[in-house]
Design a protein around this motif. Structure first.
Motif, PDB file in Angstrom:
ATOM      1  N   ARG A 351    -154.035 -36.993 108.342  1.00  0.00           N
ATOM      2  CA  ARG A 351    -155.175 -37.995 108.687  1.00  0.00           C
ATOM      3  C   ARG A 351    -156.504 -37.679 107.661  1.00  0.00           C
ATOM      4  O   ARG A 351    -156.800 -36.654 107.034  1.00  0.00           O
ATOM      5  CB  ARG A 351    -155.818 -37.418 110.007  1.00  0.00           C
ATOM      6  N   ASN A 352    -157.304 -38.654 107.665  1.00  0.00           N
ATOM      7  CA  ASN A 352    -158.506 -38.788 106.768  1.00  0.00           C
ATOM      8  C   ASN A 352    -158.324 -38.291 105.397  1.00  0.00           C
ATOM      9  O   ASN A 352    -159.095 -37.768 104.851  1.00  0.00           O
ATOM     10  CB  ASN A 352    -159.435 -37.802 107.506  1.00  0.00           C
ATOM     11  N   LEU A 353    -157.296 -38.721 104.722  1.00  0.00           N
ATOM     12  CA  LEU A 353    -156.713 -38.073 103.414  1.00  0.00           C
ATOM     13  C   LEU A 353    -157.495 -39.030 102.415  1.00  0.00           C
ATOM     14  O   LEU A 353    -157.718 -40.118 102.515  1.00  0.00           O
ATOM     15  CB  LEU A 353    -155.346 -38.066 103.155  1.00  0.00           C
ATOM     16  N   ASP A 354    -157.914 -38.467 101.320  1.00  0.00           N
ATOM     17  CA  ASP A 354    -158.304 -39.112 100.065  1.00  0.00           C
ATOM     18  C   ASP A 354    -157.880 -38.419  98.987  1.00  0.00           C
ATOM     19  O   ASP A 354    -157.967 -37.334  98.584  1.00  0.00           O
ATOM     20  CB  ASP A 354    -159.914 -38.992 100.032  1.00  0.00           C
ATOM     21  N   LYS A 355    -156.861 -39.442  98.373  1.00  0.00           N
ATOM     22  CA  LYS A 355    -156.160 -38.970  97.134  1.00  0.00           C
ATOM     23  C   LYS A 355    -156.928 -38.508  96.177  1.00  0.00           C
ATOM     24  O   LYS A 355    -156.616 -37.483  95.349  1.00  0.00           O
ATOM     25  CB  LYS A 355    -155.396 -40.175  96.656  1.00  0.00           C
ATOM     26  N   ASP A 356    -158.059 -39.177  95.572  1.00  0.00           N
ATOM     27  CA  ASP A 356    -158.739 -39.120  94.567  1.00  0.00           C
ATOM     28  C   ASP A 356    -159.466 -37.472  94.775  1.00  0.00           C
ATOM     29  O   ASP A 356    -159.504 -36.950  93.759  1.00  0.00           O
ATOM     30  CB  ASP A 356    -159.975 -40.082  94.339  1.00  0.00           C
ATOM     31  N   ILE A 357    -159.996 -37.281  95.981  1.00  0.00           N
ATOM     32  CA  ILE A 357    -160.683 -35.869  96.125  1.00  0.00           C
ATOM     33  C   ILE A 357    -159.458 -34.915  95.998  1.00  0.00           C
ATOM     34  O   ILE A 357    -159.761 -33.854  95.478  1.00  0.00           O
ATOM     35  CB  ILE A 357    -161.454 -35.852  97.544  1.00  0.00           C
ATOM     36  N   LEU A 358    -158.088 -35.007  96.626  1.00  0.00           N
ATOM     37  CA  LEU A 358    -157.258 -34.037  96.694  1.00  0.00           C
ATOM     38  C   LEU A 358    -156.763 -33.720  95.211  1.00  0.00           C
ATOM     39  O   LEU A 358    -156.656 -32.575  94.869  1.00  0.00           O
ATOM     40  CB  LEU A 358    -156.121 -34.763  97.539  1.00  0.00           C
ATOM     41  N   GLU A 359    -156.718 -34.871  94.308  1.00  0.00           N
ATOM     42  CA  GLU A 359    -156.232 -34.578  92.953  1.00  0.00           C
ATOM     43  C   GLU A 359    -157.599 -33.995  92.217  1.00  0.00           C
ATOM     44  O   GLU A 359    -156.989 -33.087  91.500  1.00  0.00           O
ATOM     45  CB  GLU A 359    -155.732 -35.974  92.429  1.00  0.00           C
ATOM     46  N   GLU A 360    -158.646 -34.284  92.433  1.00  0.00           N
ATOM     47  CA  GLU A 360    -159.659 -33.712  91.767  1.00  0.00           C
ATOM     48  C   GLU A 360    -159.962 -32.156  91.975  1.00  0.00           C
ATOM     49  O   GLU A 360    -160.051 -31.396  91.103  1.00  0.00           O
ATOM     50  CB  GLU A 360    -161.034 -34.565  92.085  1.00  0.00           C
ATOM     51  N   GLN A 361    -159.781 -31.943  93.221  1.00  0.00           N
ATOM     52  CA  GLN A 361    -160.024 -30.399  93.454  1.00  0.00           C
ATOM     53  C   GLN A 361    -158.752 -29.561  93.210  1.00  0.00           C
ATOM     54  O   GLN A 361    -158.934 -28.484  92.680  1.00  0.00           O
ATOM     55  CB  GLN A 361    -159.943 -30.640  95.167  1.00  0.00           C
ATOM     56  N   PHE A 362    -157.600 -30.371  93.086  1.00  0.00           N
ATOM     57  CA  PHE A 362    -156.510 -29.506  92.334  1.00  0.00           C
ATOM     58  C   PHE A 362    -156.626 -29.470  90.916  1.00  0.00           C
ATOM     59  O   PHE A 362    -156.495 -28.218  90.409  1.00  0.00           O
ATOM     60  CB  PHE A 362    -155.134 -30.337  92.629  1.00  0.00           C
ATOM     61  N   SER A 363    -157.199 -30.269  90.358  1.00  0.00           N
ATOM     62  CA  SER A 363    -157.474 -30.174  88.776  1.00  0.00           C
ATOM     63  C   SER A 363    -158.661 -29.025  88.672  1.00  0.00           C
ATOM     64  O   SER A 363    -158.489 -28.444  87.800  1.00  0.00           O
ATOM     65  CB  SER A 363    -157.737 -31.585  88.286  1.00  0.00           C
ATOM     66  N   THR A 364    -159.779 -29.032  89.491  1.00  0.00           N
ATOM     67  CA  THR A 364    -160.849 -28.121  89.457  1.00  0.00           C
ATOM     68  C   THR A 364    -160.452 -26.813  89.633  1.00  0.00           C
ATOM     69  O   THR A 364    -160.630 -25.685  89.056  1.00  0.00           O
ATOM     70  CB  THR A 364    -161.938 -28.624  90.385  1.00  0.00           C
ATOM     71  N   ILE A 365    -159.558 -26.454  90.925  1.00  0.00           N
ATOM     72  CA  ILE A 365    -159.287 -25.089  91.483  1.00  0.00           C
ATOM     73  C   ILE A 365    -158.205 -24.573  90.761  1.00  0.00           C
ATOM     74  O   ILE A 365    -158.090 -23.333  90.214  1.00  0.00           O
ATOM     75  CB  ILE A 365    -159.224 -25.009  92.798  1.00  0.00           C
ATOM     76  N   VAL A 366    -157.236 -25.433  90.332  1.00  0.00           N
ATOM     77  CA  VAL A 366    -155.839 -24.895  89.839  1.00  0.00           C
ATOM     78  C   VAL A 366    -155.495 -25.052  88.122  1.00  0.00           C
ATOM     79  O   VAL A 366    -155.399 -24.106  87.707  1.00  0.00           O
ATOM     80  CB  VAL A 366    -154.684 -25.563  90.607  1.00  0.00           C
ATOM     81  N   MET A 367    -155.888 -26.451  88.001  1.00  0.00           N
ATOM     82  CA  MET A 367    -155.449 -26.547  86.765  1.00  0.00           C
ATOM     83  C   MET A 367    -156.130 -26.045  85.296  1.00  0.00           C
ATOM     84  O   MET A 367    -155.793 -25.840  84.107  1.00  0.00           O
ATOM     85  CB  MET A 367    -155.329 -28.248  86.423  1.00  0.00           C
ATOM     86  N   ASN A 368    -157.600 -26.073  85.737  1.00  0.00           N
ATOM     87  CA  ASN A 368    -158.508 -25.664  84.899  1.00  0.00           C
ATOM     88  C   ASN A 368    -158.331 -24.100  84.346  1.00  0.00           C
ATOM     89  O   ASN A 368    -158.608 -23.667  83.319  1.00  0.00           O
ATOM     90  CB  ASN A 368    -160.275 -25.843  85.408  1.00  0.00           C
ATOM     91  N   ARG A 369    -157.620 -23.216  85.455  1.00  0.00           N
ATOM     92  CA  ARG A 369    -157.260 -22.065  84.876  1.00  0.00           C
ATOM     93  C   ARG A 369    -155.693 -21.811  84.529  1.00  0.00           C
ATOM     94  O   ARG A 369    -155.284 -20.971  83.483  1.00  0.00           O
ATOM     95  CB  ARG A 369    -157.519 -20.914  86.095  1.00  0.00           C
ATOM     96  N   GLY A 370    -154.958 -22.690  84.897  1.00  0.00           N
ATOM     97  CA  GLY A 370    -153.380 -22.445  84.904  1.00  0.00           C
ATOM     98  C   GLY A 370    -152.910 -22.534  83.443  1.00  0.00           C
ATOM     99  O   GLY A 370    -152.509 -21.561  82.976  1.00  0.00           O
ATOM    100  N   ASP A 371    -153.252 -23.778  82.612  1.00  0.00           N
ATOM    101  CA  ASP A 371    -152.714 -23.645  81.460  1.00  0.00           C
ATOM    102  C   ASP A 371    -153.795 -23.056  80.187  1.00  0.00           C
ATOM    103  O   ASP A 371    -153.147 -22.587  79.132  1.00  0.00           O
ATOM    104  CB  ASP A 371    -152.731 -25.313  81.004  1.00  0.00           C
ATOM    105  N   SER A 372    -154.902 -22.873  80.798  1.00  0.00           N
ATOM    106  CA  SER A 372    -155.953 -22.193  79.799  1.00  0.00           C
ATOM    107  C   SER A 372    -155.995 -20.641  79.790  1.00  0.00           C
ATOM    108  O   SER A 372    -156.567 -19.980  78.990  1.00  0.00           O
ATOM    109  CB  SER A 372    -157.180 -22.685  79.941  1.00  0.00           C
ATOM    110  N   SER A 373    -155.362 -20.116  80.883  1.00  0.00           N
ATOM    111  CA  SER A 373    -155.141 -18.672  81.140  1.00  0.00           C
ATOM    112  C   SER A 373    -154.437 -18.006  79.890  1.00  0.00           C
ATOM    113  O   SER A 373    -153.249 -18.462  79.544  1.00  0.00           O
ATOM    114  CB  SER A 373    -154.867 -18.192  82.333  1.00  0.00           C
TER     115      SER A 373
END
Length: 373
Positions: A351-373
């Protein structure tokens, strides 16, 4: 096989019963459990009766949690009236076991495991208003139970004639509609009684179902008659489903609300490799802390989550499963192709899902460190 299932309102014939005998050969393999849910009158018990009567080379134990009228199996049981558990086990001639209980199913399964060796599959029927998610999570949180059984999947039975009516019922206090919740949690959706509706009505119902749950397989039936290979051994919660899940996740599209405006399917995919600890932070913010909110400032509520992710320093694909606040990561037997880009694919139902925010937060929290670490 003879046509043993009768029409609406007719008396069903009770299956032939034989007494249970103790089995000295106790099996050691974990037993799959499939949960069958659905709104009142959708045809859950008829489906169970059909499975009990069919020849399928499986010894299936059926746990009935609903005491409704017209159930041949339930009427054949002499149910105890003392103690917290009301049960009696009976064995059918095709090797199946049957039990009727008045509890949440956990006690029944614990007692059933004492008869281990008499069966190799469990079907658990929930009541028409029950939340199958609450039942399914007990297989994750009960370590002792998890050593004996594993959750194979959730089957949601939908009434073709009254399904849309059930889905449009408004609940007080902003509660989730029970019929919509059951569909959201289903790995397999069985639309039953299709012979009672016109083609257009059926298509409208299918559109509504897919808008809520775009990941589940959907089959149509009359009188709950199904191909048993489609309803047993789903492997919806384990790594054996990883290859088929990869294909499914590629096909699922973010849905637009159809009837229940609050429950939809949202999906996104992002290439790259991630750190497990960052993925945990993202999921815990979403599932536990409820920190992720949509554009209206309302916390997103996850009912079901499935994903395949690429974890750093792991050659195998990792499957992520979630029901409400609980989630689990399991390494599959499928290796990532060394010559292809690794892609993290997520499907959220809630319920109350927002695709853009889910994807944006995944990029911010997860992807920014994963590939660059």
């Amino acid at each position: 096989m003879a046509d043993v299932l009768l029409g609406e309102g007719e008396e069903e014939e009770c299956p032939n019963l034989v007494p249970i005998e103790a089995d000295p050969n106790i099996g050691s393999a974990r037993i799959p459990v499939t949960i069958i849910t659905g709104y009142l009158g959708a045809g859950k018990t008829t489906l169970l009766n059909y499975i009990l009567r069919e020849q399928h080379n499986k010894r299936i134990a059926v746990i009935l949690n609903e005491f409704g009228e017209g159930s041949a199996v339930e009427k054949s049981l002499a149910v105890s009236h003392a103690g917290e558990l009301y049960e009696e086990w009976l064995e059918l001639r095709n090797g199946c076991l049957c039990c009727s209980v008045k509890d949440n199913g956990l006690k029944a399964i614990e007692n059933l495991m004492q008869k281990k060796g008499k069966f190799d599959y469990i079907l658990l029927e929930t009541t028409g208003l029950a939340d199958p998610g609450a039942v399914s999570t007990m297989f994750w949180v009960d370590a002792e139970l998890g050593s004996d059984v594993y959750l194979d999947g959730i089957i949601s039975v939908v009434d073709a004639k009254y399904g849309l009516q059930h889905l449009t019922e408004e609940k007080p206090g902003n509660l989730v509609n029970e019929a919509a919740r059951q569909i959201a949690l289903g790995d397999l959706i069985v639309i039953n009684k299709t012979d009672l509706v016109q083609h257009e009505e059926l298509e409208n119902l299918k559109t509504a179902v897919r808008s809520i749950n775009g990941l589940a397989k959907l089959i149509e039936t009359r009188r709950s008659r199904v191909d048993l290979t489609e309803v047993l051994d789903l492997h919806a919660f384990d790594s054996q489903a990883s290859e088929s899940l990869q294909e499914k996740l590629c096909l699922v599209q973010t849905a637009h609300p159809h009837l229940d405006k609050s429950i939809i399917t949202v999906t996104f995919e992002i290439p790259g490799t991630i750190l497990e600890e960052d993925l945990n932070i993202y999921l815990q913010n979403l599932l536990w802390e409820k920190n992720l909110k949509n554009k209206s400032g309302i916390p997103m509520e996850i009912i079901r989550l499935k994903a395949l992710v690429s974890i750093r320093e792991r050659p195998q694909q990792v499957i992520v499963q979630g029901v409400y606040e609980l989630y689990d990561l399991e390494e599959t037997s499928v290796n990532w192709d060394a010559d292809s880009e690794r892609i993290n694919r997520f499907v959220f139902i809630g319920r109350n899902l927002d695709k853009d925010i889910l994807e944006e937060q995944f990029s911010t929290i997860v992807m920014n460190r994963g590939d660059s670490s």
